[in-house]
Design a protein around this motif. Structure first.
Motif, PDB file in Angstrom:
ATOM      1  N   THR A 127       4.600  11.013  -5.369  1.00  0.00           N
ATOM      2  CA  THR A 127       5.899  11.616  -5.668  1.00  0.00           C
ATOM      3  C   THR A 127       6.261  11.551  -7.139  1.00  0.00           C
ATOM      4  O   THR A 127       7.127  12.301  -7.596  1.00  0.00           O
ATOM      5  N   GLY A 128       5.632  10.634  -7.889  1.00  0.00           N
ATOM      6  CA  GLY A 128       5.957  10.477  -9.300  1.00  0.00           C
ATOM      7  C   GLY A 128       7.162   9.610  -9.569  1.00  0.00           C
ATOM      8  O   GLY A 128       7.536   9.399 -10.723  1.00  0.00           O
ATOM      9  N   VAL A 129       7.801   9.088  -8.504  1.00  0.00           N
ATOM     10  CA  VAL A 129       8.949   8.187  -8.658  1.00  0.00           C
ATOM     11  C   VAL A 129       8.452   6.766  -8.409  1.00  0.00           C
ATOM     12  O   VAL A 129       8.215   6.378  -7.264  1.00  0.00           O
ATOM     13  N   LYS A 130       8.280   6.000  -9.454  1.00  0.00           N
ATOM     14  CA  LYS A 130       7.679   4.672  -9.358  1.00  0.00           C
ATOM     15  C   LYS A 130       8.737   3.626  -9.005  1.00  0.00           C
ATOM     16  O   LYS A 130       9.622   3.327  -9.808  1.00  0.00           O
ATOM     17  N   LEU A 131       8.641   3.083  -7.807  1.00  0.00           N
ATOM     18  CA  LEU A 131       9.507   1.999  -7.370  1.00  0.00           C
ATOM     19  C   LEU A 131       8.649   0.890  -6.778  1.00  0.00           C
ATOM     20  O   LEU A 131       7.602   1.158  -6.181  1.00  0.00           O
ATOM     21  N   HIS A 132       9.110  -0.347  -6.928  1.00  0.00           N
ATOM     22  CA  HIS A 132       8.380  -1.478  -6.365  1.00  0.00           C
ATOM     23  C   HIS A 132       8.531  -1.568  -4.857  1.00  0.00           C
ATOM     24  O   HIS A 132       7.665  -2.114  -4.178  1.00  0.00           O
ATOM     25  N   ASP A 133       9.645  -1.056  -4.330  1.00  0.00           N
ATOM     26  CA  ASP A 133       9.961  -1.324  -2.923  1.00  0.00           C
ATOM     27  C   ASP A 133      10.706  -0.147  -2.291  1.00  0.00           C
ATOM     28  O   ASP A 133      11.928  -0.144  -2.228  1.00  0.00           O
ATOM     29  N   TYR A 134       9.946   0.821  -1.815  1.00  0.00           N
ATOM     30  CA  TYR A 134      10.562   1.959  -1.137  1.00  0.00           C
ATOM     31  C   TYR A 134      11.139   1.566   0.214  1.00  0.00           C
ATOM     32  O   TYR A 134      12.063   2.194   0.715  1.00  0.00           O
ATOM     33  N   GLY A 135      10.580   0.518   0.826  1.00  0.00           N
ATOM     34  CA  GLY A 135      10.984   0.152   2.173  1.00  0.00           C
ATOM     35  C   GLY A 135      12.282  -0.606   2.283  1.00  0.00           C
ATOM     36  O   GLY A 135      12.796  -0.805   3.395  1.00  0.00           O
ATOM     37  N   ILE A 146       0.833  -1.199   0.000  1.00  0.00           N
ATOM     38  CA  ILE A 146       0.000   0.000   0.000  1.00  0.00           C
ATOM     39  C   ILE A 146       0.873   1.256   0.000  1.00  0.00           C
ATOM     40  O   ILE A 146       0.633   2.206  -0.753  1.00  0.00           O
ATOM     41  N   ALA A 147       1.896   1.242   0.849  1.00  0.00           N
ATOM     42  CA  ALA A 147       2.787   2.397   0.949  1.00  0.00           C
ATOM     43  C   ALA A 147       3.510   2.662  -0.362  1.00  0.00           C
ATOM     44  O   ALA A 147       3.641   3.822  -0.783  1.00  0.00           O
ATOM     45  N   ASN A 148       3.979   1.618  -1.027  1.00  0.00           N
ATOM     46  CA  ASN A 148       4.703   1.792  -2.292  1.00  0.00           C
ATOM     47  C   ASN A 148       3.808   2.433  -3.350  1.00  0.00           C
ATOM     48  O   ASN A 148       4.259   3.287  -4.128  1.00  0.00           O
ATOM     49  N   ARG A 149       2.542   2.006  -3.390  1.00  0.00           N
ATOM     50  CA  ARG A 149       1.610   2.605  -4.349  1.00  0.00           C
ATOM     51  C   ARG A 149       1.370   4.079  -4.043  1.00  0.00           C
ATOM     52  O   ARG A 149       1.358   4.936  -4.942  1.00  0.00           O
ATOM     53  N   LEU A 150       1.153   4.379  -2.760  1.00  0.00           N
ATOM     54  CA  LEU A 150       0.898   5.759  -2.364  1.00  0.00           C
ATOM     55  C   LEU A 150       2.096   6.653  -2.648  1.00  0.00           C
ATOM     56  O   LEU A 150       1.961   7.743  -3.221  1.00  0.00           O
ATOM     57  N   ILE A 151       3.289   6.188  -2.253  1.00  0.00           N
ATOM     58  CA  ILE A 151       4.496   6.992  -2.434  1.00  0.00           C
ATOM     59  C   ILE A 151       4.773   7.226  -3.910  1.00  0.00           C
ATOM     60  O   ILE A 151       5.075   8.348  -4.336  1.00  0.00           O
TER      61      ILE A 151
END
Length: 331
Positions: free
Chosen positions: A152-160, A143-148
């Protein structure tokens, strides 16, 4: 960046909090991997106020591996502060961050550096095959990855994922607060960095228990709002608060015009009640709501925007104060 005169190619920074069992294997594996790179390196371990024997274990590892630098906090300041200290106190032209719990694999570091050499400024790890529980770890992360990514416009699979590599000239321009360490790729992109990601290995936790869970989701969402504001309006807050104030002002203006028109028509006997068959607007709270909306909302938001402009300039022109307090440094 620390005042170390020796030029270092790669710094690996890791936040440590009650990881006494993981530290020996972490240091041994990091030394094995980094010593084969053909580059100068250092390992920076930050003790974030551990209550177990982590600090004494770290000191023993420093005797075995001379490339280790230790930093001890006066108390627990959190992962963001520990990561910020690891970055600030390191000297490498490239900084690699990772967790100390052995769930990140040091053997992925060469791949991160190779990707960095392709012209990127930030290479983020993607735990494609993640060994964590679904409800309290994977689901909140998804959920967090989708929101971030969406905000932010920076698409990453895994911000955490903590395993990331940064160029010094980019990461040094990113200032961390709250729980913002997971937003570094977005903040680095904001200062002009080129961001990408690669799949990395993720191991199940071998020792101890996780310090994080679903309870952090609320804090992540609040920090995400802060990051969105910083990325979009940090140097022009009047644009967001002023817009809200203008919208309220426009609504108040049209409401006032409607009330005045109805009052004039009623005065000349043209109407006895509005078209919906109720009492006249002027006989209801609209004549109170209209000035309240203008004075209470419109002007307040505009003034708030102006005050935010002053606070923003104070922030950018003031001294850079750290979000942590160091008790001891062993180089």
């Amino acid at each position: 960046m620390s005042q170390n005169e020796e030029k270092i190619d790669v710094s690996v920074a890791s936040a440590v909090y009650n990881e006494e069992e993981s530290i020996p294997e972490l240091c041994r594996t990091l030394h094995e991997v980094l010593s084969k790179l053909g580059k100068t390196y250092e390992i920076v371990l930050v003790d974030d106020g551990s209550t177990d024997a982590s600090w004494s274990v770290m000191c023993k590892q420093r005797e075995l591996y001379p490339h280790i630098k230790l930093i001890k906090f006066r108390r627990n300041f959190g992962q963001t502060a520990a990561m910020s200290a690891g970055i600030n106190e390191s000297s490498g032209s490239v900084v690699v961050t990772m967790d100390a719990d052995l769930q990140n694999d040091p053997h992925d570091i060469p791949a991160l550096l190779e990707k960095l050499d392709e012209g990127y400024d930030v290479v983020s790890g993607w735990r494609k095959d993640r060994h964590d529980t679904f409800i309290n770890r994977k689901l909140p992360s998804m959920i967090a990855n989708r929101l971030i990514g969406g905000l932010t416009g920076v698409k990453l699979h895994d911000y955490g994922c903590s395993l990331k590599a940064y160029r010094r000239d980019v990461i040094s321009q990113v200032h961390l607060y709250g729980e913002m360490h997971r937003f570094i790729p977005a903040l680095a992109h904001w200062v002009g960095g080129i961001v990408t990601e690669i799949p990395v290995t993720h191991h199940a936790r071998k020792y101890g228990k996780s310090k994080y869970g679903i309870s952090r989701t609320i804090r992540v969402v609040l920090d995400l709002l802060t990051v969105k504001f910083l990325l979009t309006y940090s140097t022009r807050p009047i644009q967001v608060f002023g817009k809200i104030g203008i919208y309220f002002g426009i609504a108040a203006f049209f409401m006032l015009v409607l009330v005045l028109i109805e009052a004039m028509l009623a005065a000349f006997g043209a109407i006895s009640s509005p078209w919906w068959g109720q009492a006249l607007l002027i006989k209801r709270p609209f004549w109170i709501v209209t000035p309240l909306m203008f004075m209470g909302f419109s002007l307040q938001f505009i003034v708030l925007g102006l005050l935010a402009e002053l606070a923003t300039r104070t922030y950018h022109e003031s001294q850079n104060k750290k979000i942590y307090s160091i008790k001891e440094v062993l180089s």
